[in-house]
Design a protein around this motif. Structure first.
Motif, PDB file in Angstrom:
ATOM      1  N   LEU A   1      -7.646  -0.256  -2.375  1.00 28.36           N
ATOM      2  CA  LEU A   1      -8.340   0.590  -1.404  1.00 28.36           C
ATOM      3  C   LEU A   1      -7.422   0.939  -0.236  1.00 28.36           C
ATOM      4  CD1 LEU A   1     -11.933  -0.966  -1.234  1.00 28.36           C
ATOM      5  CD2 LEU A   1     -11.118   0.977  -2.575  1.00 28.36           C
ATOM      6  N   GLY A   2      -6.550   0.001   0.120  1.00 33.53           N
ATOM      7  CA  GLY A   2      -5.596   0.283   1.196  1.00 33.53           C
ATOM      8  C   GLY A   2      -4.691   1.453   0.861  1.00 33.53           C
ATOM      9  N   CYS A   3      -4.334   1.588  -0.417  1.00 32.15           N
ATOM     10  CA  CYS A   3      -3.505   2.719  -0.852  1.00 32.15           C
ATOM     11  C   CYS A   3      -4.246   4.040  -0.653  1.00 32.15           C
ATOM     12  CB  CYS A   3      -3.118   2.534  -2.311  1.00 32.15           C
ATOM     13  SG  CYS A   3      -2.258   3.935  -3.044  1.00 32.15           S
ATOM     14  N   LEU A   4      -5.524   4.087  -1.060  1.00 31.97           N
ATOM     15  CA  LEU A   4      -6.312   5.307  -0.869  1.00 31.97           C
ATOM     16  C   LEU A   4      -6.429   5.654   0.611  1.00 31.97           C
ATOM     17  CD1 LEU A   4      -9.251   4.904  -3.441  1.00 31.97           C
ATOM     18  CD2 LEU A   4      -7.212   6.334  -3.652  1.00 31.97           C
ATOM     19  N   GLU A   5      -6.649   4.642   1.434  1.00 34.95           N
ATOM     20  CA  GLU A   5      -6.797   4.880   2.866  1.00 34.95           C
ATOM     21  C   GLU A   5      -5.476   5.371   3.482  1.00 34.95           C
ATOM     22  OE1 GLU A   5     -10.184   1.358   3.232  1.00 34.95           O
ATOM     23  OE2 GLU A   5      -8.122   1.016   3.922  1.00 34.95           O
ATOM     24  N   ARG A   6      -4.379   4.838   3.018  1.00 31.31           N
ATOM     25  CA  ARG A   6      -3.077   5.287   3.528  1.00 31.31           C
ATOM     26  C   ARG A   6      -2.826   6.746   3.153  1.00 31.31           C
ATOM     27  NH1 ARG A   6       2.078   3.895   5.120  1.00 31.31           N
ATOM     28  NH2 ARG A   6       3.757   5.065   4.099  1.00 31.31           N
ATOM     29  N   LEU A   7      -3.090   7.095   1.887  1.00 28.82           N
ATOM     30  CA  LEU A   7      -2.888   8.479   1.456  1.00 28.82           C
ATOM     31  C   LEU A   7      -3.804   9.436   2.235  1.00 28.82           C
ATOM     32  CD1 LEU A   7      -2.517   8.072  -2.422  1.00 28.82           C
ATOM     33  CD2 LEU A   7      -0.721   8.247  -0.686  1.00 28.82           C
TER      34      LEU A   7
ATOM     35  N   VAL B   1       0.821  -1.214   0.000  1.00 27.42           N
ATOM     36  CA  VAL B   1       0.000   0.000   0.000  1.00 27.42           C
ATOM     37  C   VAL B   1       0.854   1.263   0.000  1.00 27.42           C
ATOM     38  CG1 VAL B   1      -1.961  -1.122   1.118  1.00 27.42           C
ATOM     39  CG2 VAL B   1      -0.188  -0.053   2.529  1.00 27.42           C
ATOM     40  N   ALA B   2       2.099   1.150   0.430  1.00 26.83           N
ATOM     41  CA  ALA B   2       2.983   2.323   0.472  1.00 26.83           C
ATOM     42  C   ALA B   2       3.623   2.624  -0.876  1.00 26.83           C
ATOM     43  CB  ALA B   2       4.069   2.120   1.527  1.00 26.83           C
ATOM     44  N   ALA B   3       3.403   1.757  -1.872  1.00 25.55           N
ATOM     45  CA  ALA B   3       4.058   1.945  -3.168  1.00 25.55           C
ATOM     46  C   ALA B   3       3.559   3.182  -3.904  1.00 25.55           C
ATOM     47  CB  ALA B   3       3.856   0.706  -4.044  1.00 25.55           C
ATOM     48  N   GLY B   4       2.407   3.702  -3.501  1.00 27.54           N
ATOM     49  CA  GLY B   4       1.869   4.885  -4.175  1.00 27.54           C
ATOM     50  C   GLY B   4       2.257   6.193  -3.537  1.00 27.54           C
ATOM     51  N   ASP B   5       3.057   6.157  -2.476  1.00 28.37           N
ATOM     52  CA  ASP B   5       3.416   7.388  -1.769  1.00 28.37           C
ATOM     53  C   ASP B   5       4.146   8.385  -2.669  1.00 28.37           C
ATOM     54  OD1 ASP B   5       2.324   6.098   0.352  1.00 28.37           O
ATOM     55  OD2 ASP B   5       4.141   6.025   1.587  1.00 28.37           O
ATOM     56  N   SER B   6       4.971   7.869  -3.579  1.00 31.93           N
ATOM     57  CA  SER B   6       5.759   8.771  -4.420  1.00 31.93           C
ATOM     58  C   SER B   6       4.867   9.604  -5.338  1.00 31.93           C
ATOM     59  CB  SER B   6       6.763   7.963  -5.253  1.00 31.93           C
ATOM     60  OG  SER B   6       6.092   7.043  -6.099  1.00 31.93           O
ATOM     61  N   HIS B   7       3.758   9.035  -5.789  1.00 32.46           N
ATOM     62  CA  HIS B   7       2.839   9.790  -6.661  1.00 32.46           C
ATOM     63  C   HIS B   7       2.158  10.908  -5.874  1.00 32.46           C
ATOM     64  CE1 HIS B   7       3.334   7.018 -10.003  1.00 32.46           C
ATOM     65  NE2 HIS B   7       3.170   6.001  -9.158  1.00 32.46           N
TER      66      HIS B   7
ATOM     67  N   SER C   1       1.823  16.671  -4.587  1.00 31.00           N
ATOM     68  CA  SER C   1       1.850  17.703  -3.545  1.00 31.00           C
ATOM     69  C   SER C   1       2.898  18.768  -3.841  1.00 31.00           C
ATOM     70  CB  SER C   1       2.129  17.057  -2.186  1.00 31.00           C
ATOM     71  OG  SER C   1       1.152  16.094  -1.869  1.00 31.00           O
ATOM     72  N   SER C   2       3.982  18.375  -4.508  1.00 32.78           N
ATOM     73  CA  SER C   2       5.068  19.317  -4.775  1.00 32.78           C
ATOM     74  C   SER C   2       4.666  20.421  -5.742  1.00 32.78           C
ATOM     75  CB  SER C   2       6.282  18.561  -5.325  1.00 32.78           C
ATOM     76  OG  SER C   2       5.989  17.998  -6.592  1.00 32.78           O
ATOM     77  N   VAL C   3       3.632  20.181  -6.523  1.00 27.69           N
ATOM     78  CA  VAL C   3       3.161  21.192  -7.477  1.00 27.69           C
ATOM     79  C   VAL C   3       2.575  22.390  -6.755  1.00 27.69           C
ATOM     80  CG1 VAL C   3       1.583  21.620  -9.406  1.00 27.69           C
ATOM     81  CG2 VAL C   3       2.746  19.416  -9.209  1.00 27.69           C
ATOM     82  N   GLY C   4       2.006  22.145  -5.589  1.00 29.29           N
ATOM     83  CA  GLY C   4       1.458  23.237  -4.794  1.00 29.29           C
ATOM     84  C   GLY C   4       0.016  23.564  -5.088  1.00 29.29           C
TER      85      GLY C   4
END
Length: 491
Positions: free
Chosen positions: A128-134, A59-65, A70-73
């Motif tokens: 869904l776990g990825c969405l919940e983590r984000l 589920v943490a594999a999507g953190d980079s996206h 977020s960096s765009v602001g």
């Protein structure tokens, strides 16, 4: 003998046409493709994050996206009605791959999951776990997307049940809300699809129909559906080639098994001996459970289709083969060599039920003429038929029944006598043999001169071995939570 009364009469062919038209929608002008994509497509970073999480099973594999977005602001707004589609590309004959391509064109590849490659439980656990983590990391877009997400299943009843079962795990894990589900019918019977207004067959104008289905699924109201757990407890041994919906549990002694957890009351005396060791199987169904001749015919048909798939090329061929099996197995013409004493289920089955708000088991007599017993959850059976019937209030009151609903916590139990009786029931000229309505059901299979019985749940049949001296128990009870469906009949 009580003869039920009916409110109106509808031919099955007319119902099929009407259901198909209603399920696909008939407005000439729908939502433009660009507007639909904007409404149902997730932001790109979320689509990529979910894809990576599922592929890597992390589920943490999507953190980079999320970090890149977020960096765009800029604040990225969530889509109005995000959808995810599961498709069984092997359903619908040659149309399966074409439907998949059409769906990807309408909503992007990352939101269309082919069940040959991505299983529903993988999506639930990692997608869904990825969405919940984000969301936990402060991503408001991911949080809103998870809250508003809806599911569309393109497949038959078995595929829909598979997805619903995996989504049900969210209840157990307290990961609400559970995304509601709509259906694109690609199977043969499509009774779940019919029951919730999504049509009974694959439409001729399927490209525009799929677009309208996605549009309707994004905004239609929510309904509830009962699901039912089935437990099979048998003398030590195993079921040969069990259906996918049944899973084997560890063999245990009787004092550790299902009989002790739900002890048989004093009034329920078992016919056969209780074994020291029991083998257990569990599963969930949404439409029906049956035992008897109809399951025996289904078993023969499924094995022929697996051995000689070239013979079953479409619905018409399937029904012809099915009818042929009905004749050869004695469903229409009982073979002369058959012992008349072995034809009825009464010889091998004892039936017990619990009614609503009642803790006591009640034994129910099985008519001697009944050769098939069905416990039905939906108002659609065998490609849109309603064997229970639309009963008048007077008859319901006389029999102690209530009007059948898909979310009432009750199963309708009826019997079919033989092929001719079943044929008239399926054409809705007469009703099936009403036996009971129940909140819980227990069957005891006694064996005797029968070596096996034939059972099926939601169209998946199996051969159940029986013991001459020891009983096999089949218990059915409602799952504590209900499945969440999108109601295609709603406005």
């Amino acid at each position: 003998m009580d003869v039920p009364d009916f409110d109106g009469s509808r031919t099955s062919s007319r119902s099929t046409v009407i259901d198909s038209i209603r399920g696909c929608g008939m407005p000439i002008f729908g939502t433009p493709k660009r507007d639909l994509r904007q409404k149902i497509m997730m932001p790109q970073y979320l689509r990529l994050a979910m894809r990576d999480a599922i592929e890597s099973k992390d589920v943490a594999a999507g953190d980079s996206h999320f970090a890149s977005a977020s960096s765009v602001g800029e604040v990225i707004p969530p889509s109005e009605a995000p959808l995810v589609v599961f498709i069984n590309s092997r359903s619908g004959g040659r149309h399966g791959p074409e439907v998949k391509s059409r769906l990807q064109d309408l909503m992007g590849e990352e939101q269309v999951f082919d069940l040959q490659f991505v299983r529903p439980h993988e999506f639930v656990q990692h997608g869904l776990g990825c969405l919940e983590r984000l969301a936990d990391l402060g991503d408001l877009c991911a949080e809103k997307t998870r809250e508003k997400l809806r599911i569309v299943v393109a497949g038959g009843d078995g595929t829909v049940g598979w997805v619903l079962g995996c989504l049900g795990e969210l209840h157990k894990q307290r990961r609400e809300p559970v995304p509601p589900t709509a259906i694109i019918p690609l199977g043969t019977g499509n009774d779940l699809s019919r029951s919730f207004g999504w049509g009974g067959s694959f439409p001729f104008n399927w490209k525009s129909a799929i677009k309208r289905t996605l549009d309707k699924a994004s905004a239609a109201p929510i309904s509830r559906l009962d699901s039912w757990k089935i437990s099979v407890s048998m003398p030590s041994g195993e079921i040969e080639d069990p259906p996918h919906c049944l899973r084997s549990l560890e063999e245990c002694s009787l004092d550790q098994g299902v009989q002790t957890e739900r002890e048989l009351p004093e009034k329920v005396q078992t016919e056969g001996e209780l074994p020291e060791k029991v083998s257990q199987y569990e599963g969930v169904f949404y439409n029906y459970f049956s035992i008897g001749m109809d399951a025996q015919i289904a078993y023969g048909f499924h094995h022929l289709r697996n051995e000689k798939p070239h013979l079953a090329q479409g619905p018409i061929a399937n029904k012809l083969i099915y009818s042929g099996y009905g004749c050869t197995q004695g469903w229409f013409f009982t073979q002369c060599k058959s012992d008349p004493g072995l034809r009825g289920l009464k010889n091998i089955v004892r039936l017990y039920i619990k009614k609503v708000n009642c803790s006591d088991w009640e034994q129910v007599s099985i008519p001697s003429s009944v050769r098939s017993i069905v416990a039905l959850n939906l108002n659609s059976y065998a490609s849109g038929r309603n064997p229970w019937g639309n009963l008048k209030p007077e008859y319901l009151e006389k029999r102690g029944f209530v009007e059948a609903q898909v979310d009432d916590g009750l199963l309708e139990i009826f019997g079919l006598k033989q092929g001719w009786h079943a044929s008239f029931v399926m054409t809705e000229l007469i009703s099936a043999k009403h036996i009971a309505q129940a909140a819980m059901i227990r069957f005891e299979l006694r064996g005797g001169e029968w070596k096996e019985a034939y059972l099926q749940i939601d169209g998946e049949p199996w051969k159940q071995p029986m013991n001459n001296f020891r009983s096999t128990f089949i218990e059915i009870g409602r799952v504590p939570f209900q499945s969440v469906m999108i109601d295609g009949n709603g406005e």
